[in-house]
Design a protein around this motif. Structure first.
Motif, PDB file in Angstrom:
ATOM      1  N   SER A  44       0.863  -1.179   0.000  1.00  0.00           N
ATOM      2  CA  SER A  44       0.000   0.000   0.000  1.00  0.00           C
ATOM      3  C   SER A  44       0.901   1.231   0.000  1.00  0.00           C
ATOM      4  CB  SER A  44      -0.921  -0.001   1.231  1.00  0.00           C
ATOM      5  OG  SER A  44      -1.566   1.235   1.383  1.00  0.00           O
ATOM      6  N   VAL A  45       0.923   1.963  -1.124  1.00  0.00           N
ATOM      7  CA  VAL A  45       1.769   3.149  -1.268  1.00  0.00           C
ATOM      8  C   VAL A  45       0.965   4.373  -0.839  1.00  0.00           C
ATOM      9  CG1 VAL A  45       3.185   4.513  -2.841  1.00  0.00           C
ATOM     10  CG2 VAL A  45       2.920   2.045  -3.224  1.00  0.00           C
ATOM     11  N   GLY A  46       1.476   5.107   0.150  1.00  0.00           N
ATOM     12  CA  GLY A  46       0.702   6.216   0.692  1.00  0.00           C
ATOM     13  C   GLY A  46      -0.429   5.686   1.560  1.00  0.00           C
ATOM     14  N   CYS A  47      -0.056   4.832   2.511  1.00  0.00           N
ATOM     15  CA  CYS A  47      -1.045   4.064   3.289  1.00  0.00           C
ATOM     16  C   CYS A  47      -1.791   4.899   4.317  1.00  0.00           C
ATOM     17  CB  CYS A  47      -0.365   2.891   3.976  1.00  0.00           C
ATOM     18  SG  CYS A  47       0.817   3.369   5.266  1.00  0.00           S
ATOM     19  N   SER A  48      -1.334   6.119   4.591  1.00  0.00           N
ATOM     20  CA  SER A  48      -1.963   6.979   5.601  1.00  0.00           C
ATOM     21  C   SER A  48      -2.063   6.217   6.927  1.00  0.00           C
ATOM     22  CB  SER A  48      -3.320   7.480   5.106  1.00  0.00           C
ATOM     23  OG  SER A  48      -3.850   8.458   5.973  1.00  0.00           O
ATOM     24  N   SER A  49      -3.231   6.223   7.560  1.00  0.00           N
ATOM     25  CA  SER A  49      -3.369   5.627   8.894  1.00  0.00           C
ATOM     26  C   SER A  49      -3.650   4.127   8.874  1.00  0.00           C
ATOM     27  CB  SER A  49      -4.470   6.350   9.679  1.00  0.00           C
ATOM     28  OG  SER A  49      -5.629   6.540   8.910  1.00  0.00           O
ATOM     29  N   GLY A  50      -3.480   3.482   7.724  1.00  0.00           N
ATOM     30  CA  GLY A  50      -3.459   2.020   7.686  1.00  0.00           C
ATOM     31  C   GLY A  50      -4.697   1.325   7.159  1.00  0.00           C
ATOM     32  N   GLU A  51      -5.791   2.060   6.967  1.00  0.00           N
ATOM     33  CA  GLU A  51      -7.024   1.395   6.542  1.00  0.00           C
ATOM     34  C   GLU A  51      -6.860   0.669   5.202  1.00  0.00           C
ATOM     35  OE1 GLU A  51      -8.545   4.963   9.009  1.00  0.00           O
ATOM     36  OE2 GLU A  51      -6.783   4.417   7.822  1.00  0.00           O
ATOM     37  N   GLU A  52      -6.159   1.298   4.265  1.00  0.00           N
ATOM     38  CA  GLU A  52      -5.961   0.678   2.958  1.00  0.00           C
ATOM     39  C   GLU A  52      -5.131  -0.602   3.073  1.00  0.00           C
ATOM     40  OE1 GLU A  52      -5.176   3.140  -0.726  1.00  0.00           O
ATOM     41  OE2 GLU A  52      -3.196   2.240  -0.396  1.00  0.00           O
TER      42      GLU A  52
END
Length: 295
Positions: free
Chosen positions: A120-128
Protein backbone atom coordinates in the motif's frame (compact mmCIF):
# COMPACT_ATOMS: atom_id res chain seq x y z
CA UNK A 1 -15.93 26.34 15.36
CA UNK A 2 -15.49 27.38 18.99
CA UNK A 3 -14.62 30.94 20.04
CA UNK A 4 -11.06 30.10 21.11
CA UNK A 5 -10.21 28.44 17.80
CA UNK A 6 -11.83 31.23 15.78
CA UNK A 7 -9.86 33.82 17.74
CA UNK A 8 -6.64 31.89 17.14
CA UNK A 9 -7.21 31.66 13.38
CA UNK A 10 -7.88 35.38 13.18
CA UNK A 11 -4.30 36.07 14.29
CA UNK A 12 -2.76 34.13 11.40
CA UNK A 13 -0.91 36.56 9.09
CA UNK A 14 -1.96 36.87 5.45
CA UNK A 15 0.25 35.05 2.95
CA UNK A 16 1.15 37.01 -0.20
CA UNK A 17 2.05 35.55 -3.60
CA UNK A 18 5.78 35.60 -2.96
CA UNK A 19 5.48 33.80 0.37
CA UNK A 20 3.10 31.21 -1.04
CA UNK A 21 5.41 30.52 -3.98
CA UNK A 22 8.38 30.10 -1.65
CA UNK A 23 6.63 27.56 0.56
CA UNK A 24 5.08 25.88 -2.47
CA UNK A 25 8.53 25.39 -3.99
CA UNK A 26 10.01 24.06 -0.75
CA UNK A 27 7.22 21.51 -0.35
CA UNK A 28 7.58 20.31 -3.92
CA UNK A 29 11.38 20.19 -3.74
CA UNK A 30 11.38 18.07 -0.60
CA UNK A 31 8.28 15.90 -1.03
CA UNK A 32 7.32 16.20 -4.69
CA UNK A 33 3.85 17.40 -3.76
CA UNK A 34 2.53 20.28 -5.83
CA UNK A 35 0.23 22.51 -3.80
CA UNK A 36 -2.33 24.15 -6.09
CA UNK A 37 -3.02 27.89 -5.73
CA UNK A 38 -6.53 27.02 -4.54
CA UNK A 39 -4.99 25.49 -1.43
CA UNK A 40 -3.26 28.67 -0.27
CA UNK A 41 -5.73 29.07 2.60
CA UNK A 42 -4.99 25.50 3.71
CA UNK A 43 -1.24 26.20 3.70
CA UNK A 44 -1.70 29.54 5.45
CA UNK A 45 -3.81 28.01 8.21
CA UNK A 46 -1.52 25.00 8.68
CA UNK A 47 1.61 27.14 8.85
CA UNK A 48 -0.05 29.78 11.02
CA UNK A 49 -1.18 27.29 13.64
CA UNK A 50 2.26 25.70 13.80
CA UNK A 51 3.99 29.11 13.90
CA UNK A 52 1.89 30.07 16.90
CA UNK A 53 2.81 26.79 18.63
CA UNK A 54 6.56 27.39 18.23
CA UNK A 55 6.48 31.17 18.76
CA UNK A 56 7.23 32.43 15.25
CA UNK A 57 5.67 35.74 14.23
CA UNK A 58 6.22 35.65 10.46
CA UNK A 59 6.44 33.19 7.57
CA UNK A 60 10.01 34.32 6.93
CA UNK A 61 11.07 33.56 10.52
CA UNK A 62 9.46 30.12 10.37
CA UNK A 63 10.98 29.45 6.93
CA UNK A 64 14.46 30.14 8.30
CA UNK A 65 13.76 27.86 11.27
CA UNK A 66 12.85 25.04 8.87
CA UNK A 67 16.23 25.45 7.16
CA UNK A 68 18.31 25.56 10.36
CA UNK A 69 20.19 22.28 10.61
CA UNK A 70 19.06 19.31 12.75
CA UNK A 71 16.47 21.37 14.64
CA UNK A 72 15.00 22.46 11.33
CA UNK A 73 14.87 18.86 10.11
CA UNK A 74 12.82 17.87 13.14
CA UNK A 75 10.50 20.82 12.65
CA UNK A 76 10.14 20.00 8.96
CA UNK A 77 9.07 16.46 9.82
CA UNK A 78 6.40 17.82 12.13
CA UNK A 79 5.15 20.22 9.48
CA UNK A 80 5.00 17.54 6.78
CA UNK A 81 2.79 15.48 9.08
CA UNK A 82 0.38 18.41 9.24
CA UNK A 83 0.38 19.04 5.49
CA UNK A 84 0.21 15.53 4.06
CA UNK A 85 -2.29 13.63 6.22
CA UNK A 86 -5.18 12.65 3.96
CA UNK A 87 -8.61 11.23 4.69
CA UNK A 88 -8.98 7.49 4.11
CA UNK A 89 -11.22 4.59 5.08
CA UNK A 90 -11.45 0.83 4.79
CA UNK A 91 -12.26 -0.51 1.30
CA UNK A 92 -12.48 3.07 0.03
CA UNK A 93 -12.82 2.09 -3.65
CA UNK A 94 -15.02 -1.05 -3.81
CA UNK A 95 -14.33 -1.68 -7.53
CA UNK A 96 -10.57 -1.53 -7.08
CA UNK A 97 -10.63 -3.82 -4.07
CA UNK A 98 -12.91 -6.24 -5.95
CA UNK A 99 -10.25 -6.33 -8.68
CA UNK A 100 -7.56 -7.08 -6.09
CA UNK A 101 -9.77 -9.76 -4.56
CA UNK A 102 -10.19 -11.46 -7.93
CA UNK A 103 -6.42 -11.48 -8.40
CA UNK A 104 -5.80 -12.87 -4.90
CA UNK A 105 -8.35 -15.62 -5.51
CA UNK A 106 -6.39 -16.63 -8.60
CA UNK A 107 -3.17 -16.73 -6.59
CA UNK A 108 -4.88 -18.83 -3.92
CA UNK A 109 -5.87 -21.40 -6.55
CA UNK A 110 -2.44 -21.45 -8.21
CA UNK A 111 -0.39 -24.48 -7.01
CA UNK A 112 2.87 -22.71 -7.85
CA UNK A 113 2.12 -19.78 -5.51
CA UNK A 114 3.54 -20.07 -2.01
CA UNK A 115 3.22 -16.48 -0.81
CA UNK A 116 1.82 -13.13 -1.93
CA UNK A 117 3.29 -9.70 -1.16
CA UNK A 118 1.03 -6.63 -1.13
CA UNK A 119 2.15 -3.00 -0.92
CA UNK A 120 0.00 0.00 0.00
CA UNK A 121 1.77 3.15 -1.27
CA UNK A 122 0.70 6.22 0.69
CA UNK A 123 -1.04 4.06 3.29
CA UNK A 124 -1.96 6.98 5.60
CA UNK A 125 -3.37 5.63 8.89
CA UNK A 126 -3.46 2.02 7.69
CA UNK A 127 -7.02 1.40 6.54
CA UNK A 128 -5.96 0.68 2.96
CA UNK A 129 -3.18 -1.71 3.98
CA UNK A 130 -5.40 -3.61 6.38
CA UNK A 131 -8.10 -3.85 3.71
CA UNK A 132 -5.55 -5.58 1.49
CA UNK A 133 -4.63 -7.79 4.43
CA UNK A 134 -8.24 -8.83 4.99
CA UNK A 135 -8.53 -9.92 1.36
CA UNK A 136 -5.31 -11.90 1.63
CA UNK A 137 -6.37 -13.47 4.92
CA UNK A 138 -9.75 -14.52 3.59
CA UNK A 139 -8.49 -16.29 0.47
CA UNK A 140 -4.82 -17.20 0.95
CA UNK A 141 -4.74 -18.58 4.49
CA UNK A 142 -7.39 -21.31 3.87
CA UNK A 143 -5.42 -22.31 0.75
CA UNK A 144 -2.25 -22.75 2.82
CA UNK A 145 -0.51 -19.71 1.33
CA UNK A 146 1.47 -17.04 3.16
CA UNK A 147 1.16 -13.29 2.66
CA UNK A 148 2.74 -10.03 3.82
CA UNK A 149 1.40 -6.48 3.61
CA UNK A 150 3.64 -3.40 3.61
CA UNK A 151 2.28 0.10 4.09
CA UNK A 152 4.46 3.14 3.37
CA UNK A 153 3.88 6.84 3.96
CA UNK A 154 5.88 10.00 4.56
CA UNK A 155 4.00 10.94 7.74
CA UNK A 156 5.24 9.44 10.99
CA UNK A 157 2.03 10.40 12.79
CA UNK A 158 -0.25 8.32 10.57
CA UNK A 159 2.24 5.44 10.57
CA UNK A 160 2.05 5.26 14.36
CA UNK A 161 -1.72 5.01 14.12
CA UNK A 162 -1.43 2.34 11.45
CA UNK A 163 0.90 0.25 13.59
CA UNK A 164 -1.47 0.56 16.57
CA UNK A 165 -4.36 -0.74 14.46
CA UNK A 166 -7.06 0.97 16.53
CA UNK A 167 -9.95 2.91 15.00
CA UNK A 168 -13.27 4.45 15.85
CA UNK A 169 -16.16 2.03 15.78
CA UNK A 170 -17.82 3.88 12.91
CA UNK A 171 -14.92 2.81 10.65
CA UNK A 172 -16.65 -0.57 10.50
CA UNK A 173 -19.43 1.01 8.45
CA UNK A 174 -17.19 0.83 5.38
CA UNK A 175 -16.13 -2.80 5.83
CA UNK A 176 -18.09 -5.44 3.86
CA UNK A 177 -19.89 -7.90 6.11
CA UNK A 178 -17.76 -10.81 4.86
CA UNK A 179 -14.64 -9.11 6.19
CA UNK A 180 -15.75 -7.68 9.52
CA UNK A 181 -15.13 -10.95 11.36
CA UNK A 182 -11.82 -11.53 9.59
CA UNK A 183 -10.20 -8.20 10.20
CA UNK A 184 -11.10 -7.20 13.73
CA UNK A 185 -11.33 -8.31 17.31
CA UNK A 186 -14.62 -8.01 19.12
CA UNK A 187 -15.47 -4.37 19.67
CA UNK A 188 -14.23 -3.13 23.03
CA UNK A 189 -16.35 -1.12 25.48
CA UNK A 190 -16.84 2.42 24.22
CA UNK A 191 -16.95 1.38 20.58
CA UNK A 192 -13.20 1.07 19.87
CA UNK A 193 -12.30 -1.05 16.84
CA UNK A 194 -9.05 -3.03 16.86
CA UNK A 195 -7.43 -4.91 14.00
CA UNK A 196 -6.96 -8.62 14.61
CA UNK A 197 -3.60 -9.85 15.86
CA UNK A 198 -3.18 -12.04 12.78
CA UNK A 199 -3.46 -9.08 10.41
CA UNK A 200 -1.13 -6.94 12.48
CA UNK A 201 1.48 -9.73 12.57
CA UNK A 202 1.47 -9.86 8.78
CA UNK A 203 1.54 -6.11 8.25
CA UNK A 204 4.55 -3.79 8.33
CA UNK A 205 4.53 0.00 8.16
CA UNK A 206 7.53 2.09 7.14
CA UNK A 207 8.29 5.75 6.47
CA UNK A 208 9.11 6.31 2.80
CA UNK A 209 9.32 9.55 0.85
CA UNK A 210 7.74 8.77 -2.52
CA UNK A 211 10.54 10.75 -4.18
CA UNK A 212 12.96 8.11 -2.87
CA UNK A 213 11.08 4.99 -3.99
CA UNK A 214 14.12 3.84 -5.92
CA UNK A 215 15.90 3.36 -2.58
CA UNK A 216 13.12 1.19 -1.17
CA UNK A 217 14.09 -2.48 -0.64
CA UNK A 218 10.64 -3.68 -1.73
CA UNK A 219 10.87 -5.87 -4.83
CA UNK A 220 8.75 -8.49 -6.62
CA UNK A 221 5.47 -7.31 -5.19
CA UNK A 222 2.36 -9.13 -6.38
CA UNK A 223 0.00 -6.25 -5.60
CA UNK A 224 0.97 -2.57 -5.56
CA UNK A 225 -1.96 -0.38 -4.54
CA UNK A 226 -1.34 3.34 -5.13
CA UNK A 227 -4.60 5.28 -5.03
CA UNK A 228 -5.21 8.96 -4.20
CA UNK A 229 -1.47 9.62 -4.16
CA UNK A 230 -0.48 10.67 -7.67
CA UNK A 231 -3.01 13.51 -7.81
CA UNK A 232 -0.72 15.61 -5.58
CA UNK A 233 2.20 15.50 -8.05
CA UNK A 234 3.00 17.06 -11.40
CA UNK A 235 2.42 14.82 -14.40
CA UNK A 236 6.11 14.28 -15.17
CA UNK A 237 6.70 13.21 -11.60
CA UNK A 238 3.71 10.86 -11.69
CA UNK A 239 5.37 9.09 -14.60
CA UNK A 240 8.62 8.78 -12.67
CA UNK A 241 6.81 7.29 -9.67
CA UNK A 242 4.87 4.82 -11.80
CA UNK A 243 8.01 3.79 -13.68
CA UNK A 244 9.67 2.83 -10.39
CA UNK A 245 6.57 0.97 -9.18
CA UNK A 246 6.36 -0.98 -12.44
CA UNK A 247 9.87 -2.30 -11.88
CA UNK A 248 8.93 -3.41 -8.35
CA UNK A 249 6.14 -5.71 -9.56
CA UNK A 250 6.58 -9.46 -9.76
CA UNK A 251 5.79 -11.02 -13.17
CA UNK A 252 2.02 -11.31 -13.36
CA UNK A 253 1.61 -8.82 -10.52
CA UNK A 254 -0.89 -5.95 -10.58
CA UNK A 255 -0.54 -2.20 -10.11
CA UNK A 256 -3.72 -0.37 -9.10
CA UNK A 257 -4.03 3.43 -9.26
CA UNK A 258 -6.94 5.85 -8.99
CA UNK A 259 -9.28 6.46 -11.91
CA UNK A 260 -8.09 9.48 -13.87
CA UNK A 261 -4.81 9.83 -11.97
CA UNK A 262 -2.74 8.95 -15.06
CA UNK A 263 -4.70 8.30 -18.23
CA UNK A 264 -1.94 8.32 -20.86
CA UNK A 265 0.90 6.47 -19.14
CA UNK A 266 2.42 3.32 -20.67
CA UNK A 267 5.28 1.08 -19.65
CA UNK A 268 6.97 -1.70 -21.68
CA UNK A 269 6.74 -4.14 -18.75
CA UNK A 270 3.02 -3.64 -18.23
CA UNK A 271 -0.29 -4.25 -19.94
CA UNK A 272 -3.25 -2.04 -19.07
CA UNK A 273 -6.45 -3.56 -17.74
CA UNK A 274 -9.30 -2.46 -19.98
CA UNK A 275 -12.03 -1.40 -17.59
CA UNK A 276 -14.14 1.70 -17.07
CA UNK A 277 -14.28 1.07 -13.32
CA UNK A 278 -10.67 0.30 -12.42
CA UNK A 279 -7.34 1.81 -13.48
CA UNK A 280 -4.85 -1.05 -13.26
CA UNK A 281 -1.92 -2.69 -15.01
CA UNK A 282 -0.52 -6.23 -15.12
CA UNK A 283 3.17 -6.97 -15.37
CA UNK A 284 3.95 -9.22 -18.31
CA UNK A 285 5.22 -12.71 -17.63
CA UNK A 286 8.81 -13.56 -18.53
CA UNK A 287 9.29 -16.20 -21.22
CA UNK A 288 11.95 -18.90 -21.27
CA UNK A 289 14.55 -16.52 -22.70
CA UNK A 290 14.00 -14.05 -19.86
CA UNK A 291 12.17 -11.52 -22.02
CA UNK A 292 8.72 -10.28 -21.14
CA UNK A 293 5.86 -12.00 -22.88
CA UNK A 294 2.27 -11.05 -23.32
CA UNK A 295 -0.05 -12.55 -20.78
Amino acid sequence: MNHQLRAGLSTIPEMDDTQFGRWQNLLEERTGMCLAPQRRSFLQTSLGIRMREVGCDSYEEYYQRILSGPVGAIEWSTLVDRLTVQETRFFRDPDAFAFVEQYVQQKAADPSTESVDLWSVGCSSGEEAYSLGMIAERWLTPAGKQYAVTGTDISTIVLRKARAGKYQGRALDWVPADYAGIGFKEMAPGGALEVSDRLRQRSCFSQVNILNLSASPLQSQHVIYCQNVLIYFRRWRRREILNVLAERLAPGGILVIGLGEMVDWQHPLLEPVHSSRVSAFVRKQANSTGETARR
